[in-house]
Design an enzyme around this catalytic site. Structure first.
Site, PDB file in Angstrom:
ATOM      1  N   GLU A 152       3.837  -4.620  -7.234  1.00 46.76           N
ATOM      2  CA  GLU A 152       2.665  -3.943  -6.685  1.00 46.76           C
ATOM      3  C   GLU A 152       2.194  -2.794  -7.568  1.00 46.76           C
ATOM      4  OE1 GLU A 152       1.395  -1.647  -2.550  1.00 46.76           O
ATOM      5  OE2 GLU A 152       2.813  -3.324  -2.479  1.00 46.76           O
ATOM      6  N   SER A 176       6.888   0.215  -1.821  1.00 40.31           N
ATOM      7  CA  SER A 176       7.289  -1.190  -1.957  1.00 40.31           C
ATOM      8  C   SER A 176       6.967  -1.669  -3.367  1.00 40.31           C
ATOM      9  CB  SER A 176       6.548  -2.047  -0.925  1.00 40.31           C
ATOM     10  OG  SER A 176       6.872  -1.627   0.386  1.00 40.31           O
ATOM     11  N   ARG A 181      -3.581  -6.429  -0.258  1.00 36.16           N
ATOM     12  CA  ARG A 181      -3.258  -5.579  -1.408  1.00 36.16           C
ATOM     13  C   ARG A 181      -4.143  -5.885  -2.621  1.00 36.16           C
ATOM     14  NH1 ARG A 181      -1.759  -4.247   2.452  1.00 36.16           N
ATOM     15  NH2 ARG A 181       0.285  -3.552   3.181  1.00 36.16           N
TER      16      ARG A 181
END
Length: 351
Positions: A343, A249, A162
């Site tokens: 995130e 998420s 990520r």
């Protein structure tokens, strides 16, 4: 033209923009970005709005949206596979559908992920055992610091879990937040030609397909199975389902030194270079937060399908979502000593 950013994000929160530009060419994007930087005007380059939480006060600057929707095939042959370029504004799932239809293999497990193509290498988007970094060849960008076009090859992108140098440049070189130093203009992909998928790496997907991990199946079957799995978790956009009013998420899975203490039963996967990755969802649930958890009187809650998604139940504010995120983060930290990291990009907000 819509001026409220809530209408342009999947969380459906965010106030107005001072100025909004819907750019239909690379030239217009670059000229708008360069002019804003020269004037010291705050800049937000907004893609699909699926990985962002924007303040209720809105954005006091220029918001740029890339409206281009183009896929250009550079080459396609048995030896070299398929090489094709995609404009940053192209919806990502349209790219996956095109790849599955054409017999370009390597992103079929990334079906159903909302957002634009330009955002995918920034986050190194991944799911069900595949990552965009597996198939990215290069990324064409506008370098805001050097005021020039810059093409970054895969090896220069610093792709990790990520993350990438694109994402890291949000905070480096003097701080470019909320838009990175490198504005993605287009992404070049390189994929093998095959109607069958890459080897299935993710156990849940393998079980859904009825195969063993490591087997290959038709890419169209993988896409259908992934869409089914994501729908069951509220991860495929549906305006009538508040579980999909989310940023996906909200927390990344924690990556820890391999000698770090994890609670008994917590997932533990090798992450390379002396690190292991655990499951944010497992930690959240075992810290006492169940699906549907919400603070008293708030219009935000954890998804009723998946604890890793924070959702807007219809009238949530950015502050409602932040309060929920803080409660979950602090609960996991107090229970397990692990601090989860958000995130989405927070615009005008801090966690």
């Amino acid at each position: 033209m819509t001026r409220t950013l809530a209408d342009l994000t999947t969380l459906r929160v965010g106030g107005p923009a001072s100025r909004m530009i819907e750019a239909s060419s690379e030239k217009e994007i670059v000229e708008t970005v360069a002019a804003a930087d020269a004037a010291g005007e705050p800049l937000l380059v907004l893609g699909g709005g699926s990985n962002v939480l924007i303040s209720d006060a809105g954005f006091p600057g220029v918001v740029v949206r890339d409206t281009r929707r183009e896929i250009a095939v550079e080459s396609e042959d048995a030896c070299g596979g398929a090489a094709f370029s995609v404009t940053a504004g192209m919806p990502w799932d349209d790219v996956v559908l095109r790849a599955v239809t054409e017999g370009w293999t390597g992103i079929e497990a990334l079906s159903g992920i909302p957002g634009s193509t330009g955002a995918t290498p920034v986050q190194n988007v991944g799911a069900y055992g595949q990552e965009v970094g597996d198939v990215v060849a290069m990324v064409r960008t506008w370098d805001r610091q050097e005021q020039r076009f810059r093409t970054l090859a895969r090896g220069e992108l610093g792709l990790g879990y990520r993350t990438s140098i694109l994402k890291e440049s949000l905070h480096r070189d003097g701080g470019w937040h909320p838009t990175p130093r490198y504005v993605v203009l287009s992404v070049m992909f390189q994929m093998r030609l095959a109607t069958r998928s890459t080897p299935i790496r993710y156990p849940e997907l393998a079980r859904t397909l009825g195969v063993e991990v490591g087997e290959r199946v038709e890419s169209a079957e993988v896409r259908a199975a992934v869409l089914e799995l994501r729908s069951g978790k509220g991860m495929v956009l549906d305006g009538d389902d508040h579980d999909t009013w989310s940023a996906g998420s909200f927390f990344t899975n924690p990556v820890l030194p391999e000698d770090a203490e994890l609670p008994e039963g917590a997932p533990r996967f090798p992450a390379g270079d002396g690190y292991v990755k655990s499951s944010a969802a497992w930690l959240i649930q075992h810290a006492g937060f169940e699906r549907g958890f919400r603070l008293d009187g708030a219009a935000a809650s954890l998804s009723t399908k998946h604890v890793l998604a924070l959702t807007n139940r219809g009238a949530a504010s950015a502050e409602d979502l932040l309060a929920l995120a803080r409660t979950v983060r602090d609960g996991v930290r107090d229970t397990f000593g692990i601090t989860l990291v958000p995130e989405p990009v927070l615009v005008g907000l801090t966690l």
